[in-house]
Design a protein around this motif. Sequence first.
Motif, mmCIF file in Angstrom:
data_model
loop_
_atom_site.group_PDB
_atom_site.id
_atom_site.type_symbol
_atom_site.label_atom_id
_atom_site.label_comp_id
_atom_site.label_asym_id
_atom_site.label_seq_id
_atom_site.Cartn_x
_atom_site.Cartn_y
_atom_site.Cartn_z
ATOM 1 N N LYS A 153 -14.616 -20.342 11.252
ATOM 2 C CA LYS A 153 -14.772 -20.931 12.557
ATOM 3 C C LYS A 153 -15.150 -19.679 13.523
ATOM 4 N N GLU A 154 -14.270 -18.334 13.252
ATOM 5 C CA GLU A 154 -14.977 -16.581 14.047
ATOM 6 C C GLU A 154 -15.698 -16.045 13.552
ATOM 7 N N ASN A 155 -16.405 -16.313 12.539
ATOM 8 C CA ASN A 155 -17.413 -15.654 11.451
ATOM 9 C C ASN A 155 -16.585 -14.094 11.050
ATOM 10 N N LYS A 156 -15.237 -14.361 11.178
ATOM 11 C CA LYS A 156 -14.834 -12.849 11.110
ATOM 12 C C LYS A 156 -14.113 -12.955 9.315
ATOM 13 N N GLY A 157 -13.936 -11.888 8.542
ATOM 14 C CA GLY A 157 -13.282 -11.821 8.157
ATOM 15 C C GLY A 157 -11.868 -10.379 7.974
ATOM 16 N N VAL A 158 -11.240 -11.121 6.896
ATOM 17 C CA VAL A 158 -9.199 -10.869 6.844
ATOM 18 C C VAL A 158 -9.050 -10.030 5.784
ATOM 19 N N LEU A 159 -8.792 -8.917 5.613
ATOM 20 C CA LEU A 159 -8.958 -7.768 4.239
ATOM 21 C C LEU A 159 -7.455 -7.771 4.254
ATOM 22 N N VAL A 160 -6.562 -7.807 3.033
ATOM 23 C CA VAL A 160 -5.329 -7.799 2.802
ATOM 24 C C VAL A 160 -4.919 -6.762 1.976
ATOM 25 N N PHE A 161 -4.141 -5.683 2.041
ATOM 26 C CA PHE A 161 -4.040 -4.334 1.698
ATOM 27 C C PHE A 161 -2.712 -4.784 1.632
ATOM 28 N N ARG A 162 -1.617 -3.595 0.242
ATOM 29 C CA ARG A 162 -0.677 -3.549 0.011
ATOM 30 C C ARG A 162 -0.644 -2.061 -0.072
ATOM 31 N N PHE A 163 -0.083 -0.844 1.583
ATOM 32 C CA PHE A 163 -0.739 0.006 1.106
ATOM 33 C C PHE A 163 0.964 0.984 0.893
ATOM 34 N N ASP A 164 1.006 2.025 -0.132
ATOM 35 C CA ASP A 164 1.950 2.938 -0.424
ATOM 36 C C ASP A 164 2.673 2.982 1.026
ATOM 37 N N ASN A 165 2.655 3.407 1.889
ATOM 38 C CA ASN A 165 2.776 3.241 3.174
ATOM 39 C C ASN A 165 2.674 2.664 4.395
ATOM 40 N N PRO A 166 2.395 1.508 4.254
ATOM 41 C CA PRO A 166 2.013 0.316 5.710
ATOM 42 C C PRO A 166 2.602 0.856 7.047
ATOM 43 N N ASP A 167 3.669 1.444 7.182
ATOM 44 C CA ASP A 167 4.080 2.203 8.797
ATOM 45 C C ASP A 167 2.720 3.313 8.627
#
Length: 107
Positions: free
Chosen positions: A68-82
Amino acid sequence: GIAHGGDAAAAAVDQTVGGGLYESDGYGAVEVVAIEVDDRPGGLVQILDVVEKGGVNVEYMYAFTLKKENKGVLVFRFDNPDKAVAELKAKNVNVVGGVELFERLES
């Protein structure tokens, strides 16, 4: 573009705690970071450039679209999220909070 599968991806991200996103890794909850990008070629490369320059490693990621918004969402698991979130925000990348993401998926 980014693969469509918002329902499956939303099901994988199963908790919000204090505005953060968490998902089960089979042993407990791990923090993940959701990032909004335009649904166009090259969106992922821009994000990877930022985290690489910041010295942050990607453990895994997946993507889905908000059609609906023509956007993508990338979901990441990082080694250091902060550190990843700080680097991304410093480059004006839209890091999406858990509550906001779920509200947008439901609309």
